[in-house]
Design a protein around this motif. Structure first.
Motif, PDB file in Angstrom:
ATOM      1  N   ASN A  12      68.668 -25.622  67.787  1.00  0.00           N
ATOM      2  CA  ASN A  12      69.834 -25.757  68.641  1.00  0.00           C
ATOM      3  C   ASN A  12      71.077 -25.611  67.783  1.00  0.00           C
ATOM      4  N   VAL A  13      71.999 -24.792  68.223  1.00  0.00           N
ATOM      5  CA  VAL A  13      73.241 -24.576  67.498  1.00  0.00           C
ATOM      6  C   VAL A  13      74.386 -25.047  68.372  1.00  0.00           C
ATOM      7  N   PHE A  14      75.219 -25.908  67.825  1.00  0.00           N
ATOM      8  CA  PHE A  14      76.361 -26.438  68.545  1.00  0.00           C
ATOM      9  C   PHE A  14      77.631 -26.061  67.815  1.00  0.00           C
ATOM     10  N   LYS A  15      78.632 -25.663  68.564  1.00  0.00           N
ATOM     11  CA  LYS A  15      79.924 -25.364  67.963  1.00  0.00           C
ATOM     12  C   LYS A  15      80.672 -26.685  67.780  1.00  0.00           C
ATOM     13  N   ALA A  16      81.178 -26.908  66.581  1.00  0.00           N
ATOM     14  CA  ALA A  16      81.900 -28.140  66.290  1.00  0.00           C
ATOM     15  C   ALA A  16      83.278 -27.809  65.751  1.00  0.00           C
ATOM     16  N   ASP A  17      84.263 -28.533  66.220  1.00  0.00           N
ATOM     17  CA  ASP A  17      85.617 -28.379  65.706  1.00  0.00           C
ATOM     18  C   ASP A  17      85.810 -29.307  64.524  1.00  0.00           C
ATOM     19  N   GLN A  19      87.084 -32.348  62.436  1.00  0.00           N
ATOM     20  CA  GLN A  19      87.255 -33.716  62.895  1.00  0.00           C
ATOM     21  C   GLN A  19      88.458 -34.408  62.293  1.00  0.00           C
TER      22      GLN A  19
END
Length: 60
Positions: A12-17, A19
């Motif tokens: 699973n790949v999640f886009k993260a900004d 922090q």
């Protein structure tokens, strides 16, 4: 012969900004902004270092 159970590999790949947010206030209003690349230069963070040779930051 016993049948083997296999687990299907998944990713699973999640886009993260980023922090890190920098908060500042001007005349009573609060403005939030993202930290820029210049905020992470050695000149900006060297006051936080324990030792300049290792560039480690101590936190409690």
């Amino acid at each position: 012969m016993k049948k083997k159970e296999y687990i299907k590999p998944q990713m699973n790949v999640f886009k993260a900004d980023m922090q890190a947010l920098l908060a500042g206030s001007q005349t009573g209003t609060i403005q939030l902004g993202r930290a820029s690349e210049t905020d992470y230069t050695d000149e900006q963070v060297k006051t936080l270092w324990d030792r300049e040779e290792t560039k480690t930051i101590w936190a409690d």
